[in-house]
Design an enzyme around this catalytic site. Sequence first.
Site, mmCIF file in Angstrom:
data_model
loop_
_atom_site.group_PDB
_atom_site.id
_atom_site.type_symbol
_atom_site.label_atom_id
_atom_site.label_comp_id
_atom_site.label_asym_id
_atom_site.label_seq_id
_atom_site.Cartn_x
_atom_site.Cartn_y
_atom_site.Cartn_z
ATOM 1 N N GLU A 5 40.328 39.295 33.269
ATOM 2 C CA GLU A 5 41.431 39.408 32.317
ATOM 3 C C GLU A 5 41.373 40.742 31.585
ATOM 4 O O GLU A 5 42.375 41.392 31.393
ATOM 5 C CB GLU A 5 41.379 38.238 31.326
ATOM 6 N N ASP A 6 40.165 41.163 31.173
ATOM 7 C CA ASP A 6 40.029 42.404 30.417
ATOM 8 C C ASP A 6 38.611 42.935 30.570
ATOM 9 O O ASP A 6 37.700 42.215 30.961
ATOM 10 C CB ASP A 6 40.341 42.153 28.943
ATOM 11 N N HIS A 66 41.144 35.702 26.286
ATOM 12 C CA HIS A 66 42.299 36.566 26.532
ATOM 13 C C HIS A 66 42.015 37.884 25.842
ATOM 14 O O HIS A 66 42.214 38.028 24.644
ATOM 15 C CB HIS A 66 43.577 35.916 25.983
ATOM 16 N N ILE A 68 39.129 41.287 25.354
ATOM 17 C CA ILE A 68 37.767 41.434 24.849
ATOM 18 C C ILE A 68 37.692 42.795 24.162
ATOM 19 O O ILE A 68 38.346 43.749 24.564
ATOM 20 C CB ILE A 68 36.715 41.313 25.973
#
Length: 73
Positions: A5-6, A66, A68
Amino acid sequence: EAGSEDIDVLPNGLAFISSGLKYPGLKSFAPDKPGEIFLMDLNEDNPRAVELRISRGFDLASFNPHGISTYVD
């Protein structure tokens, strides 16, 4: 294949990666698996992501990372 996600890379080359986001309308490759945080040392010749162990008492069932970010003091 499933992606992350990140990612946040520290000045020393350590990268923290969040994975496992579940969001309505977004395909989940592991819908029953909680989210995860990985660590990768980009200084290594062959860096690989290693899952970080999350402390006991943390509600892993609802962990849905969701994004970081890190704070360096």
